[in-house]
Design a protein around this motif. Structure first.
Motif, PDB file in Angstrom:
ATOM      1  N   VAL A 151       0.835  -1.207   0.000  1.00 44.09           N
ATOM      2  CA  VAL A 151       0.000   0.000   0.000  1.00 44.09           C
ATOM      3  C   VAL A 151       0.870   1.258   0.000  1.00 44.09           C
ATOM      4  CG1 VAL A 151      -1.643   1.344   1.397  1.00 44.09           C
ATOM      5  CG2 VAL A 151      -2.034  -1.093   1.033  1.00 44.09           C
ATOM      6  N   ASP A 152       2.017   1.188   0.670  1.00 48.14           N
ATOM      7  CA  ASP A 152       2.942   2.332   0.719  1.00 48.14           C
ATOM      8  C   ASP A 152       3.409   2.768  -0.672  1.00 48.14           C
ATOM      9  OD1 ASP A 152       3.122   3.261   3.239  1.00 48.14           O
ATOM     10  OD2 ASP A 152       4.978   2.225   3.761  1.00 48.14           O
ATOM     11  N   GLN A 153       3.380   1.837  -1.629  1.00 41.14           N
ATOM     12  CA  GLN A 153       3.838   2.134  -2.989  1.00 41.14           C
ATOM     13  C   GLN A 153       2.782   2.876  -3.813  1.00 41.14           C
ATOM     14  OE1 GLN A 153       7.075   0.556  -4.011  1.00 41.14           O
ATOM     15  NE2 GLN A 153       7.109   0.318  -1.803  1.00 41.14           N
ATOM     16  N   LEU A 154       1.568   2.964  -3.289  1.00 45.04           N
ATOM     17  CA  LEU A 154       0.446   3.487  -4.075  1.00 45.04           C
ATOM     18  C   LEU A 154       0.327   5.003  -3.964  1.00 45.04           C
ATOM     19  CD1 LEU A 154      -2.221   0.822  -3.009  1.00 45.04           C
ATOM     20  CD2 LEU A 154      -0.758   0.777  -5.041  1.00 45.04           C
ATOM     21  N   SER A 155      -0.469   5.575  -4.845  1.00 43.74           N
ATOM     22  CA  SER A 155      -0.770   6.999  -4.766  1.00 43.74           C
ATOM     23  C   SER A 155      -1.654   7.262  -3.543  1.00 43.74           C
ATOM     24  CB  SER A 155      -1.511   7.460  -6.024  1.00 43.74           C
ATOM     25  OG  SER A 155      -2.813   6.881  -6.044  1.00 43.74           O
ATOM     26  N   THR A 156      -1.787   8.523  -3.162  1.00 42.69           N
ATOM     27  CA  THR A 156      -2.594   8.861  -1.971  1.00 42.69           C
ATOM     28  C   THR A 156      -4.023   8.353  -2.105  1.00 42.69           C
ATOM     29  OG1 THR A 156      -1.264  10.827  -1.538  1.00 42.69           O
ATOM     30  CG2 THR A 156      -3.432  10.750  -0.525  1.00 42.69           C
ATOM     31  N   LYS A 157      -4.624   8.550  -3.272  1.00 38.51           N
ATOM     32  CA  LYS A 157      -6.014   8.108  -3.472  1.00 38.51           C
ATOM     33  C   LYS A 157      -6.133   6.591  -3.328  1.00 38.51           C
ATOM     34  CE  LYS A 157      -7.433  11.929  -6.495  1.00 38.51           C
ATOM     35  NZ  LYS A 157      -7.802  12.300  -7.866  1.00 38.51           N
ATOM     36  N   GLU A 158      -5.173   5.860  -3.914  1.00 38.02           N
ATOM     37  CA  GLU A 158      -5.212   4.400  -3.825  1.00 38.02           C
ATOM     38  C   GLU A 158      -4.946   3.943  -2.387  1.00 38.02           C
ATOM     39  OE1 GLU A 158      -3.677   2.717  -8.066  1.00 38.02           O
ATOM     40  OE2 GLU A 158      -2.251   3.919  -6.933  1.00 38.02           O
ATOM     41  N   LYS A 159      -4.059   4.668  -1.683  1.00 36.12           N
ATOM     42  CA  LYS A 159      -3.797   4.334  -0.281  1.00 36.12           C
ATOM     43  C   LYS A 159      -5.078   4.420   0.537  1.00 36.12           C
ATOM     44  CE  LYS A 159       1.037   5.684   0.232  1.00 36.12           C
ATOM     45  NZ  LYS A 159       1.980   6.694   0.730  1.00 36.12           N
ATOM     46  N   ILE A 160      -5.867   5.449   0.276  1.00 33.16           N
ATOM     47  CA  ILE A 160      -7.118   5.619   1.007  1.00 33.16           C
ATOM     48  C   ILE A 160      -8.065   4.456   0.706  1.00 33.16           C
ATOM     49  CG2 ILE A 160      -9.175   7.072   1.271  1.00 33.16           C
ATOM     50  CD1 ILE A 160      -7.286   9.464   0.590  1.00 33.16           C
ATOM     51  N   ASN A 161      -8.103   4.070  -0.556  1.00 31.85           N
ATOM     52  CA  ASN A 161      -8.983   2.978  -0.976  1.00 31.85           C
ATOM     53  C   ASN A 161      -8.600   1.658  -0.298  1.00 31.85           C
ATOM     54  OD1 ASN A 161     -11.082   1.800  -2.503  1.00 31.85           O
ATOM     55  ND2 ASN A 161      -9.633   1.099  -4.036  1.00 31.85           N
ATOM     56  N   GLU A 162      -7.279   1.411  -0.201  1.00 28.24           N
ATOM     57  CA  GLU A 162      -6.802   0.164   0.392  1.00 28.24           C
ATOM     58  C   GLU A 162      -6.656   0.278   1.904  1.00 28.24           C
ATOM     59  OE1 GLU A 162      -5.980  -2.828  -1.428  1.00 28.24           O
ATOM     60  OE2 GLU A 162      -7.284  -1.679  -2.739  1.00 28.24           O
ATOM     61  N   GLY A 163      -6.711   1.517   2.410  1.00 26.17           N
ATOM     62  CA  GLY A 163      -6.459   1.749   3.828  1.00 26.17           C
ATOM     63  C   GLY A 163      -7.415   1.022   4.752  1.00 26.17           C
ATOM     64  N   GLY A 164      -8.687   0.968   4.375  1.00 27.26           N
ATOM     65  CA  GLY A 164      -9.668   0.274   5.202  1.00 27.26           C
ATOM     66  C   GLY A 164      -9.332  -1.198   5.350  1.00 27.26           C
ATOM     67  N   LYS A 165      -8.900  -1.829   4.250  1.00 29.66           N
ATOM     68  CA  LYS A 165      -8.518  -3.253   4.303  1.00 29.66           C
ATOM     69  C   LYS A 165      -7.305  -3.443   5.209  1.00 29.66           C
ATOM     70  CE  LYS A 165      -9.836  -3.819  -0.538  1.00 29.66           C
ATOM     71  NZ  LYS A 165      -9.291  -4.053  -1.881  1.00 29.66           N
ATOM     72  N   LEU A 166      -6.323  -2.531   5.059  1.00 25.70           N
ATOM     73  CA  LEU A 166      -5.117  -2.622   5.878  1.00 25.70           C
ATOM     74  C   LEU A 166      -5.465  -2.478   7.358  1.00 25.70           C
ATOM     75  CD1 LEU A 166      -2.088  -2.750   6.321  1.00 25.70           C
ATOM     76  CD2 LEU A 166      -1.958  -0.297   5.833  1.00 25.70           C
ATOM     77  N   LYS A 167      -6.303  -1.503   7.684  1.00 28.54           N
ATOM     78  CA  LYS A 167      -6.691  -1.296   9.093  1.00 28.54           C
ATOM     79  C   LYS A 167      -7.380  -2.538   9.652  1.00 28.54           C
ATOM     80  CE  LYS A 167      -7.762   1.415  12.728  1.00 28.54           C
ATOM     81  NZ  LYS A 167      -8.875   0.728  13.361  1.00 28.54           N
ATOM     82  N   ASP A 168      -8.262  -3.152   8.861  1.00 32.03           N
ATOM     83  CA  ASP A 168      -8.945  -4.373   9.307  1.00 32.03           C
ATOM     84  C   ASP A 168      -7.943  -5.496   9.579  1.00 32.03           C
ATOM     85  OD1 ASP A 168     -11.388  -3.140   9.121  1.00 32.03           O
ATOM     86  OD2 ASP A 168     -11.925  -4.030   7.189  1.00 32.03           O
ATOM     87  N   MET A 169      -6.931  -5.607   8.697  1.00 29.84           N
ATOM     88  CA  MET A 169      -5.927  -6.663   8.870  1.00 29.84           C
ATOM     89  C   MET A 169      -5.089  -6.420  10.124  1.00 29.84           C
ATOM     90  SD  MET A 169      -4.649  -7.213   4.949  1.00 29.84           S
ATOM     91  CE  MET A 169      -3.509  -8.543   5.332  1.00 29.84           C
ATOM     92  N   LEU A 170      -4.716  -5.159  10.342  1.00 26.06           N
ATOM     93  CA  LEU A 170      -3.920  -4.826  11.525  1.00 26.06           C
ATOM     94  C   LEU A 170      -4.723  -5.062  12.805  1.00 26.06           C
ATOM     95  CD1 LEU A 170      -2.247  -1.581  10.168  1.00 26.06           C
ATOM     96  CD2 LEU A 170      -1.067  -3.712  10.740  1.00 26.06           C
ATOM     97  N   ASP A 171      -5.998  -4.652  12.783  1.00 24.46           N
ATOM     98  CA  ASP A 171      -6.857  -4.865  13.959  1.00 24.46           C
ATOM     99  C   ASP A 171      -6.985  -6.358  14.265  1.00 24.46           C
ATOM    100  OD1 ASP A 171      -7.246  -2.155  14.262  1.00 24.46           O
ATOM    101  OD2 ASP A 171      -9.245  -2.140  13.353  1.00 24.46           O
ATOM    102  N   LYS A 172      -7.157  -7.166  13.223  1.00 19.16           N
ATOM    103  CA  LYS A 172      -7.320  -8.613  13.416  1.00 19.16           C
ATOM    104  C   LYS A 172      -6.058  -9.220  14.023  1.00 19.16           C
ATOM    105  CE  LYS A 172      -7.976 -12.973  10.936  1.00 19.16           C
ATOM    106  NZ  LYS A 172      -8.621 -13.606  12.092  1.00 19.16           N
ATOM    107  N   ALA A 173      -4.901  -8.834  13.455  1.00 21.72           N
ATOM    108  CA  ALA A 173      -3.640  -9.380  13.966  1.00 21.72           C
ATOM    109  C   ALA A 173      -3.400  -8.948  15.418  1.00 21.72           C
ATOM    110  CB  ALA A 173      -2.481  -8.925  13.077  1.00 21.72           C
ATOM    111  N   LEU A 174      -3.739  -7.698  15.738  1.00 19.60           N
ATOM    112  CA  LEU A 174      -3.522  -7.205  17.093  1.00 19.60           C
ATOM    113  C   LEU A 174      -4.531  -7.781  18.090  1.00 19.60           C
ATOM    114  CD1 LEU A 174      -2.459  -3.567  16.226  1.00 19.60           C
ATOM    115  CD2 LEU A 174      -1.141  -5.172  17.646  1.00 19.60           C
TER     116      LEU A 174
END
Length: 223
Positions: free
Chosen positions: A89-112
């Protein structure tokens, strides 16, 4: 997995990944195999740049996601999948980061949820919050037109997770840098200055640390 784990400890990452790939090619497929492949890709990515790095990050992310699918209760699968997903996700543009950000947050929450004190994951979730909190009004407006929901996060959310990571691993230059950025954002210059000075005094263990120290020294001028 004793053999591949030994190769990992000895930093023979290419050899370790090849050993696991051979097992996969012989129709062995398990969560334990895949999260280890993901972890090897992560370490290899630290030695690469440009397109080569992008490819190994995507490869590792896919191994991690497969591992999670095979065993949703595995903390190590959830951890390495989240780490590699975040790096992609870090490699993406700001708009794409926002789009993928929700998925990333869900994954981090699950792992934590599986391991609440893992400092690497706490740092990653803090980085996510920090990025979202620092979006400009224009970026938020553009994102809201493209996506149904823009993730929400504040500097205080980021600060809480950076501090939790600090409690687990106080001598981590990268975390100290971002923790100081949060304090600067809150106009707490004294706290930021103390953290930056601490980071600068720590031994540098990689070329990334060299870059972080350079940034720490630049930020000190704002304190």
């Amino acid at each position: 997995f004793a053999s591949s784990d030994k190769l990992f400890e000895n930093r023979e990452f290419d050899k370790g990944l090849e050993e696991l790939k051979k097992r996969r090619d012989n129709d062995e497929l398990s969560c334990e195999l895949l999260w280890r492949m993901c972890r090897f890709c992560h370490e290899l990515s630290t030695t690469m740049t440009g397109e080569q790095r992008r490819k190994i990050l995507i490869e590792g992310r896919d191994y991690g996601l497969q591992a999670m699918d095979l065993d949703p209760s595995s903390f190590l699968a959830a951890k390495w999948a989240a780490i590699m997903f975040g790096l992609v996700v870090d490699q993406l543009s700001t708009k794409e980061k926002i789009n993928e950000g929700g998925k990333l947050k869900d994954m981090l929450d699950k792992a934590l949820e599986l391991e609440p004190t893992d400092f690497a994951l706490l740092h990653l979730r803090a980085r996510f919050s920090f990025t979202i909190a620092n979006l400009s009004w224009v970026e938020r407006k553009a994102a809201s037109l493209l996506y149904s929901e823009v993730p929400k996060a504040t500097i205080d959310d980021a600060l809480a997770d950076f501090e939790a990571a600090y409690d687990q691993h106080a001598d981590w230059i990268e975390n100290l840098l971002f923790l100081s950025k949060c304090h600067l954002a809150k106009k707490e210059k004294k706290e930021a200055r103390q953290l930056l000075n601490k980071a600068i005094e720590l031994p540098k263990e990689s070329s990334n640390d060299e870059k972080f120290i350079t940034e720490c020294k630049a930020l000190l001028q704002k304190c």
